[in-house]
Motif scaffolding. Structure first.
Motif, PDB file in Angstrom:
ATOM      1  N   ARG A 167       0.834  -1.214   0.000  1.00  0.00           N
ATOM      2  CA  ARG A 167       0.000   0.000   0.000  1.00  0.00           C
ATOM      3  C   ARG A 167       0.864   1.258   0.000  1.00  0.00           C
ATOM      4  O   ARG A 167       0.529   2.257  -0.655  1.00  0.00           O
ATOM      5  N   THR A 168       1.973   1.217   0.724  1.00  0.00           N
ATOM      6  CA  THR A 168       2.881   2.367   0.764  1.00  0.00           C
ATOM      7  C   THR A 168       3.499   2.616  -0.604  1.00  0.00           C
ATOM      8  O   THR A 168       3.550   3.758  -1.083  1.00  0.00           O
ATOM      9  N   TRP A 169       3.979   1.554  -1.240  1.00  0.00           N
ATOM     10  CA  TRP A 169       4.603   1.709  -2.550  1.00  0.00           C
ATOM     11  C   TRP A 169       3.599   2.214  -3.585  1.00  0.00           C
ATOM     12  O   TRP A 169       3.912   3.103  -4.394  1.00  0.00           O
ATOM     13  N   LEU A 175      -1.057   5.885  -6.866  1.00  0.00           N
ATOM     14  CA  LEU A 175      -2.196   4.977  -7.004  1.00  0.00           C
ATOM     15  C   LEU A 175      -2.883   4.803  -5.658  1.00  0.00           C
ATOM     16  O   LEU A 175      -2.236   4.497  -4.654  1.00  0.00           O
ATOM     17  N   THR A 176      -4.193   4.992  -5.635  1.00  0.00           N
ATOM     18  CA  THR A 176      -4.934   4.917  -4.384  1.00  0.00           C
ATOM     19  C   THR A 176      -5.386   3.490  -4.094  1.00  0.00           C
ATOM     20  O   THR A 176      -5.613   2.684  -4.997  1.00  0.00           O
ATOM     21  N   VAL A 185      -6.245   0.625  -7.245  1.00  0.00           N
ATOM     22  CA  VAL A 185      -5.826  -0.777  -7.194  1.00  0.00           C
ATOM     23  C   VAL A 185      -6.578  -1.465  -6.066  1.00  0.00           C
ATOM     24  O   VAL A 185      -6.588  -0.984  -4.931  1.00  0.00           O
ATOM     25  N   THR A 186      -7.211  -2.569  -6.372  1.00  0.00           N
ATOM     26  CA  THR A 186      -7.907  -3.346  -5.346  1.00  0.00           C
ATOM     27  C   THR A 186      -6.925  -4.322  -4.707  1.00  0.00           C
ATOM     28  O   THR A 186      -6.272  -5.094  -5.399  1.00  0.00           O
ATOM     29  N   ILE A 187      -6.819  -4.271  -3.390  1.00  0.00           N
ATOM     30  CA  ILE A 187      -5.951  -5.203  -2.670  1.00  0.00           C
ATOM     31  C   ILE A 187      -6.824  -6.184  -1.909  1.00  0.00           C
ATOM     32  O   ILE A 187      -7.683  -5.785  -1.110  1.00  0.00           O
ATOM     33  N   THR A 188      -6.603  -7.469  -2.154  1.00  0.00           N
ATOM     34  CA  THR A 188      -7.383  -8.511  -1.494  1.00  0.00           C
ATOM     35  C   THR A 188      -6.468  -9.350  -0.610  1.00  0.00           C
ATOM     36  O   THR A 188      -5.744 -10.218  -1.103  1.00  0.00           O
TER      37      THR A 188
END
Length: 364
Positions: A167-169, A175-176, A185-188
């Motif tokens: 998430r930091t990168w 990119l949110t 970007v969806t993070i799962t």
């Protein structure tokens, strides 16, 4: 994150010759741990039982080797060792907080979050374990950050060390993301084994993972490394695994903590004295015992080239790691002074005539 040129490390005999002087010293000191006097983590009585948490990851190789080779049990003596396997740090912290385990190998971000949430009363980091060994692996046709907009990426668990790094990168690339799954970007957050399956099926576009899952996505699923996390830290050094213990357990059973760290140091020494092939065989034996199935030797050997093992927790990175987690809303801001208790580790090093490792002003 700060950027620095990435230095690739290749091990021929896992001798760790590319490590800094302090890290080499700690491994050399560990090799004489059996002859060292008792350390000084604290008093109290020896515990009847020590419940230890770890992951079946190469970044937890010191735990895997310590268990497989009997080094931890030997050091603990009459204290019975029981273990529990986890997928990621936040779940491990929950077990520590609930009193279900006494000590664990976890990533630095969950350790920081636990310490902050408890106002410094929950855990202490008692030794470093593994540095390096995490990366963002993506599909072959993704070659730059801008192509990630609209994609779905995975991490081991919300708030774990790799999740924070990802998430930091992404934020640094403009990119949110969202803690609930939205954004550019969806993070799962997904179990590592399921992440591999989803990547092979094309259901996700990549993942930021620890080893050996990075190597599995590359060798078994045709992905490629877009970002090696080492490139994000000065000198390429960052902690991926540390050894922590419950503070109340340290207070009550300091002699058992000394024994645990001594066994852990012996595991680091074992890894430094054996070839990558020998290490892969021993690691695979433990993975098979844990899950009924090992990994391809090529996967483990590739993973081992990405990590170094040391009692040094690279304490200097912790303030920045905390800033990352706080900015993302994954941890509360708190004073980290006191998070390290490296007395047992440094007693071993002093007894061997070696330089001690630093708590970075954040403990003893």
């Amino acid at each position: 994150m700060m950027t620095a040129p990435l230095t690739r490390r290749a091990f021929t005999r896992l001798a760790l010759t590319t490590m800094g002087a302090a890290t080499m010293a700690s491994l050399a000191g560990c090799a004489t741990a059996d002859a060292a006097p008792a350390a000084t983590a604290g008093g109290g009585t020896a515990a009847a039982k020590l419940r230890l948490g770890y992951f079946d990851n190469v970044t937890h190789a010191t735990a895997l080797i310590g268990l497989q080779q009997g080094l931890l049990a030997k050091s603990l003596g009459t204290t019975t060792l029981t273990t529990e396997i986890f997928n990621a740090g936040p779940a491990t912290v929950e077990a520590l907080s609930a009193g279900a385990i006494d000590a664990a190998f976890i990533g630095p971000s969950p350790a920081i979050s636990s310490y902050a949430a408890s106002a410094g009363k929950s855990i202490r980091i008692i030794a470093g374990a593994t540095n390096g060994g995490a990366a963002l692996v993506v599909k072959k046709d993704i070659t730059k950050a801008s192509q990630l907009k609209g994609t779905t990426l995975a991490s081991p668990q919300l708030g774990n060390t790799q999740d924070v790094a990802l998430r930091t990168w992404l934020a640094e690339q403009g990119l949110t993301t969202s803690l609930t799954g939205g954004g550019d970007v969806t993070i799962t957050p997904t179990d590592n084994a399921q992440t591999l399956t989803l990547f092979q099926q094309g259901a996700i576009d990549g993942a930021w993972l620890p080893e050996p899952w990075v190597s599995r996505l590359v060798l078994d699923a045709g992905g490629h490394v877009l970002v090696n996390e080492a490139s994000q830290w000065p000198g390429g050094r960052f902690p991926s695994t540390v050894l922590v213990a419950d503070q109340s357990f340290i207070d009550a059973h300091g002699t058992t903590i000394d024994a645990l760290v001594k066994g852990h140091a012996a595991s680091i020494a074992w890894l430094g004295a054996h070839s990558a092939a020998e290490a892969a065989t021993a690691i695979n034996a433990r993975l098979t015992k844990d899950s009924g199935k090992g990994l391809e030797t090529a996967v483990i050997e590739r993973a081992l080239t990405q990590v170094t093992f040391s009692l040094d927790p690279v304490a200097s990175t912790f303030p920045e790691l905390q800033r990352h987690a706080v900015k993302l809303g994954l941890s509360k801001s708190a004073d980290l002074h006191g998070i390290f208790d490296l007395r047992a580790a440094n007693a071993l090093l002093k007894a061997a005539g070696k330089p001690t490792v630093s708590a970075g002003g954040l403990g003893v």
